[in-house]
Design a protein around this motif. Sequence first.
Motif, PDB file in Angstrom:
ATOM      1  N   TYR A  98      14.583   9.957  -1.457  1.00 29.11           N
ATOM      2  CA  TYR A  98      13.527   9.055  -0.994  1.00 29.11           C
ATOM      3  C   TYR A  98      13.906   8.423   0.344  1.00 29.11           C
ATOM      4  CZ  TYR A  98      11.778   9.111  -5.842  1.00 29.11           C
ATOM      5  OH  TYR A  98      11.299   9.496  -7.075  1.00 29.11           O
ATOM      6  N   ASP A  99      12.904   8.147   1.147  1.00 32.80           N
ATOM      7  CA  ASP A  99      13.061   7.268   2.307  1.00 32.80           C
ATOM      8  C   ASP A  99      12.926   5.849   1.783  1.00 32.80           C
ATOM      9  OD1 ASP A  99      12.915   5.733   4.565  1.00 32.80           O
ATOM     10  OD2 ASP A  99      11.238   6.813   5.477  1.00 32.80           O
ATOM     11  N   ARG A 100      14.039   5.148   1.664  1.00 34.71           N
ATOM     12  CA  ARG A 100      14.018   3.834   1.023  1.00 34.71           C
ATOM     13  C   ARG A 100      13.031   2.885   1.697  1.00 34.71           C
ATOM     14  NH1 ARG A 100      17.638  -0.980   0.215  1.00 34.71           N
ATOM     15  NH2 ARG A 100      16.358  -2.305  -1.103  1.00 34.71           N
ATOM     16  N   MET A 101      12.982   2.903   3.039  1.00 29.46           N
ATOM     17  CA  MET A 101      12.133   1.962   3.757  1.00 29.46           C
ATOM     18  C   MET A 101      10.648   2.260   3.587  1.00 29.46           C
ATOM     19  SD  MET A 101      14.631   0.241   4.698  1.00 29.46           S
ATOM     20  CE  MET A 101      13.902  -1.049   5.680  1.00 29.46           C
ATOM     21  N   ALA A 102      10.312   3.468   3.113  1.00 31.24           N
ATOM     22  CA  ALA A 102       8.903   3.836   2.916  1.00 31.24           C
ATOM     23  C   ALA A 102       8.421   3.555   1.503  1.00 31.24           C
ATOM     24  CB  ALA A 102       8.702   5.317   3.257  1.00 31.24           C
ATOM     25  N   LEU A 103       9.312   3.164   0.598  1.00 29.30           N
ATOM     26  CA  LEU A 103       8.885   2.847  -0.765  1.00 29.30           C
ATOM     27  C   LEU A 103       8.039   1.575  -0.754  1.00 29.30           C
ATOM     28  CD1 LEU A 103      12.160   3.513  -2.798  1.00 29.30           C
ATOM     29  CD2 LEU A 103       9.984   4.712  -3.085  1.00 29.30           C
ATOM     30  N   PRO A 104       6.843   1.621  -1.347  1.00 27.05           N
ATOM     31  CA  PRO A 104       5.968   0.435  -1.310  1.00 27.05           C
ATOM     32  C   PRO A 104       6.434  -0.652  -2.270  1.00 27.05           C
ATOM     33  CG  PRO A 104       4.956   2.170  -2.609  1.00 27.05           C
ATOM     34  CD  PRO A 104       6.211   2.762  -2.026  1.00 27.05           C
ATOM     35  N   GLU A 130      17.747   7.008   1.047  1.00 25.00           N
ATOM     36  CA  GLU A 130      18.412   7.003   2.345  1.00 25.00           C
ATOM     37  C   GLU A 130      17.750   6.002   3.278  1.00 25.00           C
ATOM     38  OE1 GLU A 130      18.295  11.042   3.711  1.00 25.00           O
ATOM     39  OE2 GLU A 130      19.816  11.739   2.294  1.00 25.00           O
ATOM     40  N   GLN A 131      18.578   5.293   4.044  1.00 24.14           N
ATOM     41  CA  GLN A 131      18.096   4.403   5.082  1.00 24.14           C
ATOM     42  C   GLN A 131      19.143   4.355   6.180  1.00 24.14           C
ATOM     43  OE1 GLN A 131      18.384   0.923   2.047  1.00 24.14           O
ATOM     44  NE2 GLN A 131      18.461  -0.082   4.045  1.00 24.14           N
ATOM     45  N   ALA A 132      18.834   3.700   7.282  1.00 28.87           N
ATOM     46  CA  ALA A 132      19.688   3.791   8.470  1.00 28.87           C
ATOM     47  C   ALA A 132      21.086   3.231   8.243  1.00 28.87           C
ATOM     48  CB  ALA A 132      19.021   3.062   9.637  1.00 28.87           C
ATOM     49  N   ASP A 133      21.223   2.213   7.369  1.00 23.66           N
ATOM     50  CA  ASP A 133      22.513   1.535   7.246  1.00 23.66           C
ATOM     51  C   ASP A 133      23.282   1.861   5.978  1.00 23.66           C
ATOM     52  OD1 ASP A 133      20.393   0.159   5.981  1.00 23.66           O
ATOM     53  OD2 ASP A 133      21.589  -1.652   5.839  1.00 23.66           O
ATOM     54  N   THR A 134      22.688   2.642   5.048  1.00 22.81           N
ATOM     55  CA  THR A 134      23.416   2.991   3.827  1.00 22.81           C
ATOM     56  C   THR A 134      22.660   4.062   3.055  1.00 22.81           C
ATOM     57  OG1 THR A 134      24.601   2.027   1.945  1.00 22.81           O
ATOM     58  CG2 THR A 134      22.328   1.359   2.232  1.00 22.81           C
ATOM     59  N   THR A 135      23.277   4.529   1.968  1.00 24.14           N
ATOM     60  CA  THR A 135      22.638   5.428   1.011  1.00 24.14           C
ATOM     61  C   THR A 135      22.820   4.834  -0.373  1.00 24.14           C
ATOM     62  OG1 THR A 135      23.132   7.366   2.368  1.00 24.14           O
ATOM     63  CG2 THR A 135      22.603   7.763   0.061  1.00 24.14           C
ATOM     64  N   ILE A 136      21.770   4.873  -1.193  1.00 22.43           N
ATOM     65  CA  ILE A 136      21.794   4.305  -2.540  1.00 22.43           C
ATOM     66  C   ILE A 136      21.696   5.447  -3.546  1.00 22.43           C
ATOM     67  CG2 ILE A 136      20.699   2.676  -4.128  1.00 22.43           C
ATOM     68  CD1 ILE A 136      19.316   1.470  -1.569  1.00 22.43           C
ATOM     69  N   GLU A 139       0.835  -1.201   0.000  1.00 24.58           N
ATOM     70  CA  GLU A 139       0.000   0.000   0.000  1.00 24.58           C
ATOM     71  C   GLU A 139       0.868   1.248   0.000  1.00 24.58           C
ATOM     72  OE1 GLU A 139      -2.575  -0.275   3.326  1.00 24.58           O
ATOM     73  OE2 GLU A 139      -3.477  -2.176   2.686  1.00 24.58           O
ATOM     74  N   GLY A 140       0.279   2.337  -0.465  1.00 28.80           N
ATOM     75  CA  GLY A 140       1.002   3.595  -0.491  1.00 28.80           C
ATOM     76  C   GLY A 140       1.499   3.936  -1.886  1.00 28.80           C
ATOM     77  N   GLN A 141       1.971   5.167  -2.032  1.00 29.17           N
ATOM     78  CA  GLN A 141       2.450   5.665  -3.309  1.00 29.17           C
ATOM     79  C   GLN A 141       3.932   6.030  -3.211  1.00 29.17           C
ATOM     80  OE1 GLN A 141       0.400   5.724  -6.008  1.00 29.17           O
ATOM     81  NE2 GLN A 141      -1.150   4.806  -4.667  1.00 29.17           N
ATOM     82  N   VAL A 142       4.574   6.047  -4.365  1.00 35.29           N
ATOM     83  CA  VAL A 142       5.985   6.428  -4.396  1.00 35.29           C
ATOM     84  C   VAL A 142       6.165   7.831  -3.832  1.00 35.29           C
ATOM     85  CG1 VAL A 142       7.969   6.858  -5.900  1.00 35.29           C
ATOM     86  CG2 VAL A 142       6.432   4.949  -6.383  1.00 35.29           C
ATOM     87  N   GLU A 143       5.218   8.718  -4.155  1.00 33.86           N
ATOM     88  CA  GLU A 143       5.322  10.113  -3.709  1.00 33.86           C
ATOM     89  C   GLU A 143       5.352  10.226  -2.189  1.00 33.86           C
ATOM     90  OE1 GLU A 143       3.162   8.959  -5.912  1.00 33.86           O
ATOM     91  OE2 GLU A 143       4.095   9.775  -7.745  1.00 33.86           O
ATOM     92  N   ASP A 144       4.736   9.275  -1.508  1.00 33.98           N
ATOM     93  CA  ASP A 144       4.706   9.331  -0.043  1.00 33.98           C
ATOM     94  C   ASP A 144       6.095   9.131   0.564  1.00 33.98           C
ATOM     95  OD1 ASP A 144       1.966   9.623  -0.266  1.00 33.98           O
ATOM     96  OD2 ASP A 144       1.560   7.479  -0.024  1.00 33.98           O
ATOM     97  N   ALA A 145       7.016   8.520  -0.201  1.00 33.60           N
ATOM     98  CA  ALA A 145       8.362   8.249   0.307  1.00 33.60           C
ATOM     99  C   ALA A 145       9.344   9.379  -0.004  1.00 33.60           C
ATOM    100  CB  ALA A 145       8.882   6.943  -0.285  1.00 33.60           C
ATOM    101  N   VAL A 146       8.898  10.423  -0.719  1.00 36.92           N
ATOM    102  CA  VAL A 146       9.793  11.521  -1.089  1.00 36.92           C
ATOM    103  C   VAL A 146      10.084  12.397   0.128  1.00 36.92           C
ATOM    104  CG1 VAL A 146      10.085  13.578  -2.515  1.00 36.92           C
ATOM    105  CG2 VAL A 146       9.010  11.525  -3.482  1.00 36.92           C
ATOM    106  N   LEU A 147      11.368  12.591   0.405  1.00 37.13           N
ATOM    107  CA  LEU A 147      11.788  13.441   1.524  1.00 37.13           C
ATOM    108  C   LEU A 147      12.080  14.862   1.083  1.00 37.13           C
ATOM    109  CD1 LEU A 147      14.256  10.965   3.293  1.00 37.13           C
ATOM    110  CD2 LEU A 147      11.919  11.511   3.984  1.00 37.13           C
ATOM    111  N   GLY A 148      12.273  15.059  -0.228  1.00 30.22           N
ATOM    112  CA  GLY A 148      12.589  16.385  -0.756  1.00 30.22           C
ATOM    113  C   GLY A 148      13.579  16.258  -1.895  1.00 30.22           C
TER     114      GLY A 148
END
Length: 688
Positions: free
Chosen positions: A643-649, A661-667, A618-627
């Motif tokens: 993007y907040d990687r962990m929030a991507l559906p 971005e996520q707690a253990d790395t950046t992609i 559930e959710g949209q890609v746009e919801d994971a955008v941090l800026g």
Amino acid sequence: MSNPSNRIIVGVDVGGTFTDVFFLNEADGTCDVAKVPSTRGDQSIGIREGITSRIPDLGQVGTIVHGTTVGTNALLERKGVRTGLITTLGFRDVLEMRRRDRPKTWGLWGHFDPIVPRDLRLEVDERVLADGTVVESLDPEQVREAAQTLLERGAQALCIFFINGYANPENERKALEAAKQVWPNEHISVASEILPEIREFERGSTASLNAYLQPLVGSYLERLESGLREGGFGGEVLIVQSNGGVMSVATARALPVRTALSGPAAGVIAAGYIAESAGFPNVITCDMGGTSFDVSLVADGQSALAAQTSIDFGMIVRTPMIEITTIGAGGGSIAWVDRGGLLQVGPESAGSDPGPVCYGLGNDRPTVTDANVVMGRINADRPIGGKLSRLDVEAAKQAIEKHIAKPLGLDTMEAAEAIVRVANARMAGAIRLVSIERGHDPKRFSAMPFGGGGSLHAGALIKEVGLASALVPRYPGVTSALGCVIADMRHDRVQTVNTRLDALSVETVDAQILEIVRHSETMLGEAGVGFERIDHIVEFDMLYVGQTHTVTVPVALTVGRDGTGLSRDLIKTSFEDAYKAAFGRLLDGIPMQVMNLRVAVVGRRPKFDLALLAPSAEGQVEDAVLGTRSVWQEGGWQDTTIYDRMALPLGARFEGPALLEQADTTIFVDADLAGSVDRYGNLIIERQ
């Protein structure tokens, strides 16, 4: 035995910069991760801190599986203990002569210091022939005198290595009993127990390196276990082996040389399992930590095992190991300009202390991480690892300007990009080494970047090497720790046969297989770990008479109580299949030689369903955008979506340029690439 109600399994991987921890709660199916700075003086402190950051009560943990670099670092830095060697009269210089090689191929001479200095290599009268005949029995008094002399010269560990001990270990066993009467500790390695295999240098090197590591690894594991017990831990501690399996602490203390590539092996195991589950049978694993970049190839779902590896020049370890190529190109690798005016990256690393310049802990030389920070690819306000609240971008800029930009006549941003490009080129070279140079087409393979920094460079590696895509796991920064959780328990044993096939006693070999299997299964049973099943892998090292190099010959057998069904015809057919697969043809009229028998007994541990890691659908890609943020790429600044990687559906798709971005790395997803999230939460990066 661990309490069955404690269903939390913890995987721990210690790197040069960070200690990564993966938690799996089998009771409720949840997962968690932690990343804390490594504690160089005593890695066990960082391990306890990492585990208790999520589980204060260690009594809730059932099993801890640990990939360690203690042995690896001790070998690379030559920080093992002072070791003595007792060997056959006339053979004290085997470790120094090696295979008549030298550190640098070209030049008039090469210098090499064995880990056992010559004054600690003593000889005794004894001799066994290659057929096992004892020509001269051992005088135990000579061994006692030699051991006493070594103690007086400061030796803390002892290696007993006699010529042809693989064919008949009688004299080595007598020497062990005699040495025990004098030696004040348990740190005695006997070559016939470590490696009962032909080739004196490899056997002597492996056994002496085992002795060299024993006190160091043993005391480390003792500190680790005691610290965990004091915190209430009552379960089992398992150690990852270089072959990708795990072993008990008792086995690791006796055979520390088997931990030489422990941490990187766990990453390859995890990568292979994740890739196979996701439908990617062909991957090249790219583990980029703070100090090194480790590459391994997984073809058709199988990682390659090498019979031996060179930890450093002249330091040969002959024990089954996952084939891993390592270069000094991690996030902490220092960039510098050589005397010829060329930009270099590594192999020296800033590690975790003091770390990159942006850490502000005293280092003033720029690293790959500093370049990524200056280019905007790493968020300075959200550094991974929990060590710092913010990274010092300005200090990183000044270091790059002083050490790289001014000497090369570049501006600061061009210099930062040059550092990343050189690092990418070095990593691409390592990938080509394990793929193109071994006959594999990169177009059939996907990169699997993990470690704290690997995901920042995935796009560049796709384009530089011509890979099909990249598969970024759900928790790339702690993939090796995840591998610890899913690794099987494995015991390998080798026994030299050295007989022509037409003269081979099949009954004797059959009995040897059964003996090895029974012994290994007993060791599995003593580990206190549950298995889904136990597999037996039987292989021979074979060649045609007159050849030097062997071919690994797997033989399909069913090991039962009364035998294996082994036959001379089965061995012959298996050799021909393996030889033809390797060289495309057979050699007619030349007898076949069986050199070694290899048996692996593997306890298959239950694997958890990777779907546990998947995000919600559930959710949209746009919801994971941090800026958005300006990121330097291809010679200029570009607005890049964050993007907040962990929030991507599940099923999400987006186009680059993008930073996840996520707690253990950046992609980092380059401008001409696109990303999508599969059903396990992995990120697939492909060309648009």
